[in-house]
Write an enzyme that holds these catalytic residues in place. Structure first.
Site, PDB file in Angstrom:
ATOM      1  N   GLU A 163       0.810  -1.229   0.000  1.00 59.87           N
ATOM      2  CA  GLU A 163       0.000   0.000   0.000  1.00 59.87           C
ATOM      3  C   GLU A 163       0.841   1.277   0.000  1.00 59.87           C
ATOM      4  O   GLU A 163       0.816   2.053   0.959  1.00 59.87           O
ATOM      5  CB  GLU A 163      -0.955   0.007   1.197  1.00 59.87           C
ATOM      6  CG  GLU A 163      -2.063  -1.008   1.082  1.00 59.87           C
ATOM      7  CD  GLU A 163      -3.146  -0.843   2.160  1.00 59.87           C
ATOM      8  OE1 GLU A 163      -2.880  -0.184   3.176  1.00 59.87           O
ATOM      9  OE2 GLU A 163      -4.240  -1.374   1.963  1.00 59.87           O
TER      10      GLU A 163
ATOM     11  N   GLU B  60      -6.876  -7.523  -0.673  1.00 57.97           N
ATOM     12  CA  GLU B  60      -7.233  -7.528   0.752  1.00 57.97           C
ATOM     13  C   GLU B  60      -8.676  -7.086   0.914  1.00 57.97           C
ATOM     14  O   GLU B  60      -9.089  -6.087   0.316  1.00 57.97           O
ATOM     15  CB  GLU B  60      -6.386  -6.524   1.546  1.00 57.97           C
ATOM     16  CG  GLU B  60      -4.949  -6.868   1.748  1.00 57.97           C
ATOM     17  CD  GLU B  60      -4.259  -5.792   2.609  1.00 57.97           C
ATOM     18  OE1 GLU B  60      -4.949  -5.066   3.347  1.00 57.97           O
ATOM     19  OE2 GLU B  60      -3.031  -5.690   2.508  1.00 57.97           O
TER      20      GLU B  60
END
Ligand code: GAL
Ligand code: ZN
Length: 679
Positions: A151, A307
Site C-alpha cells: 500500500e 485484501e
C-alpha cells in the site's frame, strides 16, 4: 484467456503473517488452508526484521520451510518483497530515512511504513532485500506472484526532509528545464515569490499563509512520482531476476495521492485493498465505484481483490462485523465487477500487536467460529465459479478521471472549498449505479470512440489537447456530459483566457460569467421540466452561445438563468451541468443516457439488486444478480420482447429459466450459454 497467475480458477486466500506464530502452528495453518480451499497466500509483507536481523546477516531458513510447507499442501505463494517497514536497526543506523512532516516533525519508529520516499539509505536497502528474495525464491515451485511493498501511500504520502527537498528540486529541473520556466508556470510574480535558482526552492512546508498553488500541484505530482520510482526500482529487480512471474502492488482504491493511471502501467496486473464499512448501508455503491476503477486501470483486464476484511476491521472508531451473508455478497460483488480472486487481511487472527482485533479467515475462536464456517463455505463456492477466471466486462458508458485535475481542483483559495472530486463524482456514480449502468473509468488520454456516452463530473484542469479530443469525439457523434467548474485551468493551473469553460466554450455553446457558490446548508432550486431539483454548494451564472436550456435556476440570485444546457455539436451533443445537484443528479443524467441509448444491464430490476455481466472469450456470459437489500426479491428472466435468460446458477448448479429468487443478501451467478451477445 487472461489469467493473473499460473494458479487455475479464481484466487482465494489472504495475508499470512507466520512470523507471529511458533512453527508448530504453521502445519495446522497449512492444513486448514487446504480445507478452506485456499490456493494463494501472501507471505512476508512485514517480515523485513526477521529476514534481515541486522546489517550483516540474513535469515531465510524459516521462509524456506514455510514455502515448502504450503507447496506440499498445493498452495501457491504471493511473495512480498517485505520492504514496507524497515527494521529498527536500519532506522537507527540511518535515522534520516524516517519521514518528516510539513511542520518539520520527524516521525518515529514504532508503527509501520516509516520511510522517506527519497531516502537513498532506505531505497538501497529495499532494493537489496528485493534482490536477495528474488535470487533465492525465483525458482521455488510455490511462487506464483510477487507482491511489491505494501500500500504505497498508506500512512506516509509525502516527506519534507532535506533529501526530499533535493529530490524535489531535481524533479522540478527536469520538468521545467529552467528557473525562468518555473517562475512562469508557478506564477511567482504574485506575492513576490520569484526564484533566482532551483537551489532556493523548498517543498511546500507549513508557511504563514496560502502556499503557491502550482508549487503544491507540482508537489503532488512529485510525491506520486517519487513513490512510483521506489516501486519501479523493486520491479526492475524482479523483472530482471524472475521474468515470467507476475508482479503487482496492492492499490488503495480511489486514492488521491497516487496517479494510478501512471502507476498501473508498471503493474503486471492491478490488485486492490478494499474495506467497505458495514455500518454504512450504501457502502456497496462506493465499493462498486472502486472496483470499476480497478478493472479500468488496465482497460478491462481482470484484477485481484488483494485484501478485504472477512468481518470487522480494527482501525475505525467503531468496527462493525459483517452480519451473516454480507462477507459472501461483497466478495461476489468484486467478482461481478471483474476481479479474478478474493484475498483477505488476514489468514489467522493475531494475538498481539496493533491488529489483534482485526477479523481473520481463521478467527481467535478457531474452527468453531461463524467466521471459519463462512471462510470454508465461500471457498467451496468460489471453486464452483472457477470458469469465470479471465472473463471480462465492459462498461456501457465512461467516466473521465484525471488525477492532475483532482489535485488542482482541491487546491486552496478557490471560490468554494466544497468542490471536492469525490463529492462531485459520487452522486453521478450513484445515479448511474441505481440505473443499472456499469461504467468504465478512462484517463484523459483514452480513446473515447468506443463509448456512446462520456461523463466528466469535473474537469477543473484541462489542457487544450484533451479539450480538442473531447470536441472531436462529440463532433463525430459522441455524447459528453460535463459537470461544473470545468475547463478552468491549464496544466500549470493558470486560468484559460476568455471566460470559462475555456477551451470547451465552443463545444458547450456557453460562457460562464461568474461562479456563485451556495452557502453550506442552503440550496438553490432548479426547474427541470416542472420538477424541482436541489443544487447545493455550487452554481454558475452562465450565458448561452448556441446551447439550449434544459433546466433553469428557479430560486436565488440566478433565478431564470440556465442551469443545465445541451449543445448539439456536429453529429453529437454536449451537456453542461452548471451546478452540483447531489442526490438529484439522476433525473438530469437520464436525458443524455436516453439520447445515447444507454440502458441498464438488466432493465426493471428492483432497488438494491445489482446486475453485471462478464463475458468469456468464447461468448459465454455470466450474469451476476446481487441483492444488497433486506427483502427477498424475485427477478423474472423471461421478459417480453427480450431474449430469455436461460442458464445455470453456478453457485447451486441448478438450471434457471423463468425467474430467480434472491434471498436478502442473496446472489446468483448465471452462466448464459454462448454465443451470448450484449443486449
Ligand atoms: C491494510 C494493510 C494491511 C492491514 C489491513 C487492515 O491497509 O495493507 O496490512 O493493516 O489494512 O485492515
Ligand atoms: Zn524525505
Amino acid at each position: 484467456m487472461d489469467r493473473l497467475t499460473r494458479v487455475p480458477g479464481l484466487l482465494y486466500g489472504g495475508d499470512w503473517n507466520p512470523e507471529q506464530w511458533p512453527e508448530d502452528v504453521w502445519a495446522e495453518d497449512a492444513e486448514l488452508m487446504a480445507e478452506a480451499g485456499v490456493n494463494l497466500v501472501t507471505v512476508g509483507v512485514f517480515s523485513w526484521a526477521r529476514l534481515q536481523p541486522d546489517a550483516h546477516s540474513w535469515d531465510f531458513g524459516w521462509l524456506d520451510r514455510l514455502l515448502d510447507l504450503v507447496h506440499r499442501h498445493g498452495i501457491a505463494v504471493d511473495l512480498a518483497t517485505a520492504t514496507a517497514s524497515p527494521p529498527a536497526w536500519l532506522v537507527r543506523a540511518s535515522p534520516e530515512l524516517l519521514p518528516v512532516t510539513a511542520d518539520g516533525v520527524r516521525l518515529e519508529f514504532g508503527s509501520r511504513q516509516h520511510y522517506c520516499p527519497s531516502s537513498t539509505a532506505y531505497r538501497s536497502a529495499a532494493v537489496r532485500l528485493t534482490r536477495k528474495l528474488a535470487e533465492r525464491y525465483r525458482h521455488h515451485p510455490a511462487l506464483a506472484l510477487w507482491h511489491i511493498h505494501n500500500e504505497y501511500g498508506d500512512h506516509v504520502q509525502e516527506c519534507f526532509c532535506p533529501a526530499s527537498a533535493a529530490d524535489f528540486r531535481r524533479w522540478l529541473r527536469e520538468r521545467h528545464g529552467s528557473i525562468e520556466e518555473l517562475n512562469h508556470s508557478w506564477g511567482t510574480d504574485c506575492w513576490s515569490q520569484r526564484y533566482n535558482s532551483f537551489a532556493q526552492i523548498e517543498p511546500p512546508r507549513t508557511a504563514p499563509g496560502p502556499v503557491n498553488p502550482t508549487q503544491l500541484l507540482d508537489w503532488r505530482r512529485f510525491c506520486s512520482d517519487s513513490l512510483l520510482a521506489l516501486h519501479r526500482a523493486e520491479k526492475a529487480v524482479l523483472d530482471e531476476l524472475s521474468p515470467g512471474v507476475p508482479v503487482t502492488t496492492n492499490f488503495m482504491s480511489m486514492l488521491k495521492a497516487l496517479d494510478y493511471w501512471e502507476w498501473s502501467r508498471h503493474e503486471d496486473f492491478v490488485s486492490d485493498d478494499a474495506y467497505p464499512d458495514p455500518a454504512d448501508p450504501r457502502t456497496h455503491v462506493n465499493a462498486a465505484l472502486n472496483y470499476d476503477l480497478m478493472r479500468s486501470l488496465k482497460a478491462g483486464r481482470p484484477w485481484l481483490l488483494m485484501e478485504q476484511a472477512p468481518s470487522a476491521v480494527s482501525w475505525r472508531p467503531v468496527n462493525l462485523p459483517k452480519p451473516p451473508g454480507l462477507y459472501r455478497l461483497w466478495s461476489l460483488q468484486a467478482l461481478a465487477r471483474g476481479a479474478d480472486g478474493v484475498l483477505h487481511f488476514q489468514w489467522r487472527a493475531s494475538s498481539a500487536g496493533a491488529e489483534k482485533f482485526h477479523s481473520a479467515m481463521l478467527p481467535h475462536r478457531g474452527t468453531a467460529s461463524r467466521g471459519w464456517q463462512e471462510t470454508v463455505r465461500f471457498g467451496t463456492e468460489l471453486r464452483r465459479l472457477g470458469e469465470l477466471a479471465g472473463s471480462r466486462l465492459r462498461g456501457q458508458a465512461a467516466v473521465l478521471l484525471d488525477w492532475d485535475s483532482w489535485w488542482a481542483l482541491e487546491l486552496d483559495d478557490h471560490p468554494s472549498a466544497r468542490m471536492r472530486w469525490l463529492d462531485l463524482l459520487r452522486p453521478w456514480y450513484a445515479a448511474l449505479y441505481e440505473r443499472g449502468v456499469t461504467v468504465d473509468f478512462i484517463p484523459p488520454t483514452a480513446e473515447l470512440d468506443g463509448y456512446p456516452l462520456v461523463l466528466a463530473p469535473n474537469l477543473y484542469l484541462l489542457d487544450t489537447a484533451t479539450a480538442d479530443r473531447l470536441t472531436g469525439y462529440v463532433r463525430t457523434g459522441g455524447r459528453l456530459v460535463c459537470g461544473p467548474f470545468s475547463g478552468i485551468a491549464d496544466r500549470h493551473d493558470h486560468i484559460h483566457p476568455g471566460g470559462h469553460p475555456g477551451p470547451l466554450r465552443d463545444l458547450f455553446g456557453l460562457v460562464v460569467d461568474e461562479h456563485w457558490p451556495i452557502p453550506d446548508g442552503a440550496a438553490t432550486t432548479v426547474d427541470l421540466d416542472g420538477s424541482a431539483l436541489h443544487a447545493e454548494h455550487w452554481s454558475e451564472w452562465i450565458e448561452t452561445e448556441g446551447a439550449e436550456t434544459v433546466a433553469t435556476y428557479a430560486s436565488g440570485e440566478l433565478a431564470g438563468l440556465p442551469a443545465v444546457t445541451r449543445h448539439r455539436y456536429g453529429a453529437g451533443s454536449a451537456w453542461y451541468l452548471s451546478c452540483h445537484l447531489g442526490a438529484d443528479t439522476g433525473p438530469v443524467l437520464d436525458l443524455p443516457l436516453a439520447e445515447a441509448g444507454v440502458d441498464a444491464e438488466l432493465p426493471g430490476l428492483p432497488p438494491d439488486v445489482e446486475a453485471t455481466r462478464r463475458h468469456a472469450a468464447d461468448g459465454t456470459g455470466y450474469l451476476f444478480l446481487l441483492n444488497h437489500g433486506p427483502a427477498e426479491r424475485r427477478i423474472p428472466l423471461d421478459r417480453a420482447g427480450a431474449r430469455p435468460l436461460h442458464g445455470t446458477d453456478l453457485l447451486t448448479g441448478t438450471a434457471v429459466s423463468t425467474a430467480v429468487t434472491l434471498a436478502p443478501l442473496g446472489a446468483v451467478v448465471l452462466r448464459l450459454p454462448a454465443p451470448e451477445e450484449r443486449p
